[in-house]
Write a protein that holds these residues in place. Structure first.
Motif, PDB file in Angstrom:
ATOM      1  N   VAL A 137       0.849  -1.184   0.000  1.00 39.15           N
ATOM      2  CA  VAL A 137       0.000   0.000   0.000  1.00 39.15           C
ATOM      3  C   VAL A 137       0.886   1.235   0.000  1.00 39.15           C
ATOM      4  CG1 VAL A 137      -1.738   1.320   1.267  1.00 39.15           C
ATOM      5  CG2 VAL A 137      -1.886  -1.176   1.168  1.00 39.15           C
ATOM      6  N   PHE A 138       0.601   2.154  -0.908  1.00 38.14           N
ATOM      7  CA  PHE A 138       1.388   3.385  -0.976  1.00 38.14           C
ATOM      8  C   PHE A 138       1.443   4.066   0.387  1.00 38.14           C
ATOM      9  CE2 PHE A 138      -0.219   3.151  -5.447  1.00 38.14           C
ATOM     10  CZ  PHE A 138       1.020   2.994  -6.060  1.00 38.14           C
ATOM     11  N   GLY A 139       2.657   4.359   0.853  1.00 37.46           N
ATOM     12  CA  GLY A 139       2.832   5.075   2.107  1.00 37.46           C
ATOM     13  C   GLY A 139       2.787   4.210   3.339  1.00 37.46           C
ATOM     14  N   GLY A 140       2.586   2.910   3.194  1.00 34.10           N
ATOM     15  CA  GLY A 140       2.519   2.010   4.340  1.00 34.10           C
ATOM     16  C   GLY A 140       3.878   1.769   4.971  1.00 34.10           C
ATOM     17  N   LYS A 141       3.859   1.190   6.169  1.00 30.92           N
ATOM     18  CA  LYS A 141       5.080   0.952   6.933  1.00 30.92           C
ATOM     19  C   LYS A 141       5.158  -0.506   7.388  1.00 30.92           C
ATOM     20  CE  LYS A 141       6.194   5.376   6.898  1.00 30.92           C
ATOM     21  NZ  LYS A 141       7.374   5.874   6.162  1.00 30.92           N
ATOM     22  N   VAL A 142       6.331  -0.881   7.847  1.00 27.84           N
ATOM     23  CA  VAL A 142       6.517  -2.210   8.425  1.00 27.84           C
ATOM     24  C   VAL A 142       5.965  -2.219   9.843  1.00 27.84           C
ATOM     25  CG1 VAL A 142       8.203  -3.946   9.135  1.00 27.84           C
ATOM     26  CG2 VAL A 142       8.576  -2.623   7.037  1.00 27.84           C
ATOM     27  N   ALA A 143       5.129  -3.209  10.169  1.00 27.94           N
ATOM     28  CA  ALA A 143       4.597  -3.344  11.528  1.00 27.94           C
ATOM     29  C   ALA A 143       5.375  -4.394  12.307  1.00 27.94           C
ATOM     30  CB  ALA A 143       3.112  -3.703  11.483  1.00 27.94           C
ATOM     31  N   LYS A 144       5.509  -5.607  11.764  1.00 25.12           N
ATOM     32  CA  LYS A 144       6.181  -6.706  12.468  1.00 25.12           C
ATOM     33  C   LYS A 144       6.794  -7.650  11.447  1.00 25.12           C
ATOM     34  CE  LYS A 144       3.608  -9.800  14.452  1.00 25.12           C
ATOM     35  NZ  LYS A 144       2.656 -10.460  15.387  1.00 25.12           N
ATOM     36  N   VAL A 145       7.957  -8.210  11.784  1.00 21.15           N
ATOM     37  CA  VAL A 145       8.662  -9.111  10.870  1.00 21.15           C
ATOM     38  C   VAL A 145       9.086 -10.379  11.598  1.00 21.15           C
ATOM     39  CG1 VAL A 145      10.731  -9.404   9.441  1.00 21.15           C
ATOM     40  CG2 VAL A 145       9.505  -7.227   9.422  1.00 21.15           C
ATOM     41  N   ASP A 146       8.795 -11.517  10.993  1.00 23.60           N
ATOM     42  CA  ASP A 146       9.317 -12.799  11.459  1.00 23.60           C
ATOM     43  C   ASP A 146      10.291 -13.291  10.392  1.00 23.60           C
ATOM     44  OD1 ASP A 146       9.887 -15.369  12.210  1.00 23.60           O
ATOM     45  OD2 ASP A 146       7.794 -16.049  12.346  1.00 23.60           O
ATOM     46  N   ASP A 147      11.588 -13.236  10.693  1.00 24.28           N
ATOM     47  CA  ASP A 147      12.595 -13.612   9.703  1.00 24.28           C
ATOM     48  C   ASP A 147      13.270 -14.941  10.026  1.00 24.28           C
ATOM     49  OD1 ASP A 147      14.195 -12.950  11.845  1.00 24.28           O
ATOM     50  OD2 ASP A 147      15.257 -11.305  10.842  1.00 24.28           O
ATOM     51  N   SER A 148      12.699 -15.696  10.931  1.00 21.58           N
ATOM     52  CA  SER A 148      13.343 -16.941  11.377  1.00 21.58           C
ATOM     53  C   SER A 148      13.549 -17.919  10.221  1.00 21.58           C
ATOM     54  CB  SER A 148      12.526 -17.585  12.493  1.00 21.58           C
ATOM     55  OG  SER A 148      11.179 -17.797  12.091  1.00 21.58           O
ATOM     56  N   ALA A 149      12.550 -18.077   9.392  1.00 21.50           N
ATOM     57  CA  ALA A 149      12.693 -19.002   8.269  1.00 21.50           C
ATOM     58  C   ALA A 149      13.690 -18.480   7.244  1.00 21.50           C
ATOM     59  CB  ALA A 149      11.322 -19.227   7.624  1.00 21.50           C
ATOM     60  N   ALA A 150      13.685 -17.196   7.031  1.00 21.05           N
ATOM     61  CA  ALA A 150      14.599 -16.609   6.049  1.00 21.05           C
ATOM     62  C   ALA A 150      16.051 -16.827   6.432  1.00 21.05           C
ATOM     63  CB  ALA A 150      14.311 -15.118   5.908  1.00 21.05           C
ATOM     64  N   ARG A 151      16.335 -16.746   7.713  1.00 21.25           N
ATOM     65  CA  ARG A 151      17.723 -16.898   8.162  1.00 21.25           C
ATOM     66  C   ARG A 151      18.251 -18.314   7.962  1.00 21.25           C
ATOM     67  NH1 ARG A 151      19.613 -12.551  10.950  1.00 21.25           N
ATOM     68  NH2 ARG A 151      18.085 -10.945  11.527  1.00 21.25           N
TER      69      ARG A 151
ATOM     70  N   VAL B  91      17.699 -20.040   5.176  1.00 19.47           N
ATOM     71  CA  VAL B  91      17.928 -20.259   3.751  1.00 19.47           C
ATOM     72  C   VAL B  91      19.426 -20.199   3.452  1.00 19.47           C
ATOM     73  CG1 VAL B  91      17.533 -19.332   1.439  1.00 19.47           C
ATOM     74  CG2 VAL B  91      15.665 -19.345   3.116  1.00 19.47           C
ATOM     75  N   PRO B  92      19.979 -21.215   2.813  1.00 20.24           N
ATOM     76  CA  PRO B  92      21.412 -21.199   2.500  1.00 20.24           C
ATOM     77  C   PRO B  92      21.810 -19.950   1.717  1.00 20.24           C
ATOM     78  CG  PRO B  92      20.480 -23.362   2.050  1.00 20.24           C
ATOM     79  CD  PRO B  92      19.325 -22.455   2.361  1.00 20.24           C
ATOM     80  N   GLY B  93      22.868 -19.304   2.145  1.00 20.56           N
ATOM     81  CA  GLY B  93      23.371 -18.125   1.462  1.00 20.56           C
ATOM     82  C   GLY B  93      22.840 -16.817   1.989  1.00 20.56           C
ATOM     83  N   VAL B  94      21.798 -16.878   2.839  1.00 21.88           N
ATOM     84  CA  VAL B  94      21.266 -15.638   3.414  1.00 21.88           C
ATOM     85  C   VAL B  94      22.211 -15.160   4.516  1.00 21.88           C
ATOM     86  CG1 VAL B  94      19.424 -14.633   4.820  1.00 21.88           C
ATOM     87  CG2 VAL B  94      18.857 -16.019   2.813  1.00 21.88           C
ATOM     88  N   ARG B  95      22.578 -13.909   4.479  1.00 22.86           N
ATOM     89  CA  ARG B  95      23.525 -13.342   5.446  1.00 22.86           C
ATOM     90  C   ARG B  95      22.879 -12.379   6.431  1.00 22.86           C
ATOM     91  NH1 ARG B  95      27.296 -16.981   5.472  1.00 22.86           N
ATOM     92  NH2 ARG B  95      27.978 -17.508   3.359  1.00 22.86           N
ATOM     93  N   LYS B  96      21.837 -11.690   6.007  1.00 21.02           N
ATOM     94  CA  LYS B  96      21.245 -10.676   6.886  1.00 21.02           C
ATOM     95  C   LYS B  96      19.857 -10.320   6.400  1.00 21.02           C
ATOM     96  CE  LYS B  96      23.794  -7.606   8.815  1.00 21.02           C
ATOM     97  NZ  LYS B  96      24.654  -6.440   9.176  1.00 21.02           N
ATOM     98  N   VAL B  97      18.992 -10.001   7.374  1.00 17.88           N
ATOM     99  CA  VAL B  97      17.692  -9.431   7.059  1.00 17.88           C
ATOM    100  C   VAL B  97      17.685  -8.002   7.583  1.00 17.88           C
ATOM    101  CG1 VAL B  97      15.203  -9.566   7.396  1.00 17.88           C
ATOM    102  CG2 VAL B  97      16.539 -11.674   7.158  1.00 17.88           C
ATOM    103  N   VAL B  98      17.467  -7.048   6.704  1.00 17.36           N
ATOM    104  CA  VAL B  98      17.472  -5.631   7.058  1.00 17.36           C
ATOM    105  C   VAL B  98      16.036  -5.147   7.133  1.00 17.36           C
ATOM    106  CG1 VAL B  98      18.212  -3.308   6.380  1.00 17.36           C
ATOM    107  CG2 VAL B  98      19.702  -5.290   5.935  1.00 17.36           C
TER     108      VAL B  98
END
Length: 725
Positions: free
Chosen positions: A240-254, A256-263
């Motif tokens: 949505v135009f102008g929307g923001k991040v509320a909450k992030v779950d990055d556990s699964a992303a971390r 993934v082979p080759g993933v170094r960081k979630v910003v």
């Protein structure tokens, strides 16, 4: 007369300062794009070289280096501008090399803008006289140096192929041999420019210099730049135009082979990996809850409702001639409104930027149409002084106005703050299309009156977003956006009473920017479609109707007449096949286009043939003129047939080429381009075809079906069999 012709199916396709130019030049026979295995381009070093201004460097070996700020994004500007400079300098065309100009509005600002930018189809027309003047001055200094050595008068000397020759004695000195001594010469004033009759390069269809490396894969675009130990990142922004991040779950992303960081930033989430695949798969695994904000209820219906309401208000007057009120109270009146939707750019090279940020400096590798703005905005984002930011520009895999924006570099710098070492940030196609800076939606209201088969009153009101108000405030004065009324205030037809207004109507949330063809896009479409409707009302053939109002426009008239001839205008056609014409004054070129199209029983449109005639002044490279018109026509016809960005719940609904369609190769018709020989200064050509195609196509549909479409893209349900009006 026609001096060049080609079918798309054929085989051919601002002031000289005391010590420089208020602008520079970038061109290349051997493109100096630098990847990891290439040396960094050194700072401009004039020691031991003849450097009479900001863009010409001649070293003792005879190599001539041209430094230029205009960027190559497929429009052929490297080749054409190199031809201009080599022509007036009398440089050996085969020994010219290129350096990219560094960011500098003072040295390399576009003469028409005052800032270092490539756009508005003005690279050739903006630099034509300044660069010729600068090159002629440099050539005169070299002649003075040779004449001084020979103790002869400069007028007894000639130049060619990077040499000065003394006619009487036959003596010769190369530019390289003269480089050091010429540097001490006083720059002459008012050096006469070459007579076009003496041109040896300009006007020839020379092969483009960037083509070989694009074919063999050696060309390096912004997205190709590779650095040691570089990481890759891709991102998601709130849908949505102008929307923001509320909450992030990055556990699964971390995991993934080759993933170094979630910003995680306030408005976006980026995943950094060893390669693009890891970054993309990691991003797919991130679970993001968004705070959609106040725009989550915005829809296309809301935007169009508001725009239509705004278009009924009086606007700021851009031009007024005669007595419009009186003119509209007499004669035979016709009124109409035309609408064009939001459009995305969808450049073949997705949006990208590579950034190496340290506490002391920031270096950027990208492809941009506006280097100084990228530098200044990156400096702000990095919190560094301007001089600590280096921008390395590259070939652009399409610009179309999208890369007149620095947003992708700003985002990449913000992400790079959280990465050790260089990081390449690449937008997916979906992220690119759904977070573009869109071509504005426009609504144009026109009222005209006819008398004796001619227009006697014309009131034109264009309503839409003002890009200039945001992007270049000097271009928005007293409520008028100069781009928004382009091709409306300079309508070519002889109309005694004319009134043009601009209504600024900004859509909620949707960011808008320049799109290939800019202001003429909507104005040429509305004007030329209305012309056909007026012709019908007057009982005249569309071309004859236009001719009757072009008596004082010989260049337009010549183009129109030739287009009529070459397109077989007036010859019989099968049922549901029609020809449509468009005449336009866009970008200081004079162009007439005829599209021939068939509409089948289901309302599908089949392009049969396009005939385009252009007087663009001196055609520096006719082959480039033809290619740009062909590409522009396809670009514009694609938009007419399919192009539309729609909004629902604050979101762009289109995501990729499956639902934001392109014209496919088997749909492209035969395109005949005719270039009229002219001795006038060059006009712009890169966007003229874009603006020509849609109205000519719409008028062909009108001729074939009797249906006067007033909105794009084409609504097939309105032109299917049984809907003839």
């Amino acid at each position: 007369m026609t001096v060049a012709h080609k079918s798309s199916n054929g085989t051919s396709r601002r002031s000289l300062l005391t010590g420089g130019l208020a602008g520079g030049l970038l061109l290349s026979f051997h493109l100096p794009v630098r990847a990891v295995n290439e040396p960094v381009q050194p700072a401009d070093n004039t020691d031991g070289k003849f450097a009479p201004n900001a863009f010409i460097r001649v070293d003792p070996s005879g190599k001539t280096t041209l430094v230029m700020p205009q960027v190559e994004m497929g429009q052929g500007v490297y080749t054409s501008i190199s031809m201009i400079l080599a022509e007036e300098l009398d440089a050996d065309f085969s020994h010219v090399v290129l350096e990219h100009a560094p960011p500098s509005d003072k040295l390399y600002g576009n003469p028409m803008f005052g800032i270092q930018a490539t756009g508005n189809s003005n690279s050739i027309r903006a630099w034509w006289k300044p660069l010729r003047t600068a090159s002629a001055g440099a050539r005169a200094m070299l002649v003075q140096a040779a004449a001084r050595q020979w103790q002869v008068e400069p007028v007894s000397c000639t130049t060619a192929n990077s040499e000065v020759m003394h006619r009487a004695s036959g003596r010769r000195l190369s530019y390289g041999a003269l480089a050091l001594v010429a540097s001490s010469e006083v720059p002459p004033k008012d050096v006469p420019l070459k007579d076009p009759a003496d041109f040896v390069l300009i006007g020839k269809p020379l092969r483009r210099l960037d083509t070989p490396d694009k074919v063999n894969g050696k060309a390096v675009y912004g997205i190709d730049a590779m650095l040691p130990d570089m990481k890759f990142a891709t991102l998601k922004t709130c849908p949505v135009f102008g929307g923001k991040v509320a909450k992030v779950d990055d556990s699964a992303a971390r995991k993934v082979p080759g993933v170094r960081k979630v910003v995680v930033l306030d408005d976006l989430v980026a995943v950094v990996g060893d390669h693009m695949w890891a970054a993309k798969k990691g991003l797919d695994a991130v679970v993001i809850d968004w705070d959609e904000g106040s725009n989550a209820g915005v829809s296309s219906n809301d935007i169009w409702r508001d725009l239509r309401a705004a278009s009924e208000n009086n606007g700021a007057v851009a031009k007024s001639v005669g007595d419009i009120a009186k003119a509209l109270s007499t004669g035979d009146k016709l009124e109409a409104s035309y609408e064009l939707p939001f459009l995305a750019h969808a450049t073949m090279e997705p949006v990208n930027a590579t950034v190496h940020l340290t506490p002391e400096a920031c270096e950027i590798w990208t492809g941009t149409q506006i280097m100084t703005r990228v530098q200044s905005e990156a400096a702000k984002a990095a919190g560094l002084p301007l001089e600590k930011v280096i921008v390395n520009n590259h070939l652009l895999g399409g610009g179309f106005g999208r890369k007149l924006e620095p947003d992708m570099v700003i985002a990449a710098v913000r992400i790079a703050k959280h990465v050790d070492g260089p990081v390449k940030v690449v937008w997916t196609r979906e992220e690119d299309i759904q977070h573009d800076v869109y071509r504005p939606a426009y609504r144009d209201n026109i009222t005209a009156t006819l008398s004796a088969g001619k227009i006697i009153g014309w009131k034109y009101r264009v309503s839409g977003s003002s890009i200039m108000a945001r992007w270049f405030p000097p271009g928005f004065q007293k409520g008028v956006d100069i781009d928004g009324v382009d091709s409306a205030v300079d309508i070519p037809y002889e109309i005694p009473n004319l009134h043009v207004e601009f209504v600024r109507a900004e859509p909620p949330a949707v960011p808008t920017g320049f799109w290939r063809g800019v202001g003429p896009n909507n104005n040429v479409f509305a004007i030329e479609c209305f012309m056909d409707e007026l012709a019908r009302k007057a009982g005249k053939d569309p071309i004859e109707f236009r001719r009757s109002m072009l008596a004082n426009q010989p260049r337009f008239l010549a183009a129109l007449n030739l287009a009529a001839e070459k397109s077989n205008w007036g010859q019989p056609l099968p049922a549901r096949v029609g020809r449509g014409v468009c005449v336009q004054p866009s970008f200081a070129s004079f162009i007439a286009t005829v599209v021939e199209a068939e509409v089948d029983e289901q309302g599908e449109v089949h392009l049969r043939r396009v005939t385009c005639v252009v007087d663009t002044g001196i055609a520096v490279n006719p082959d480039t003129v033809m290619a740009q018109l062909e590409g522009g026509l396809i670009f514009g016809l694609t938009a007419a047939l399919y192009g539309e960005i729609t909004i629902d719940k604050g979101r762009v609904q289109q995501s990729n080429f499956n639902d934001y369609r392109m014209l496919r190769i088997d749909q492209v018709p035969k395109i005949d381009v005719h270039v009229i020989k002219s001795g006038e200064a060059p006009g712009g050509i890169g966007e003229t075809g874009v603006t020509a195609g849609p109205p000519a196509l719409r008028n062909a549909i009108l001729a074939a079906t009797g249906v006067a479409l007033r909105r794009l893209p084409i609504d097939r349900s309105l032109i299917a069999a049984g809907n003839r009006s």
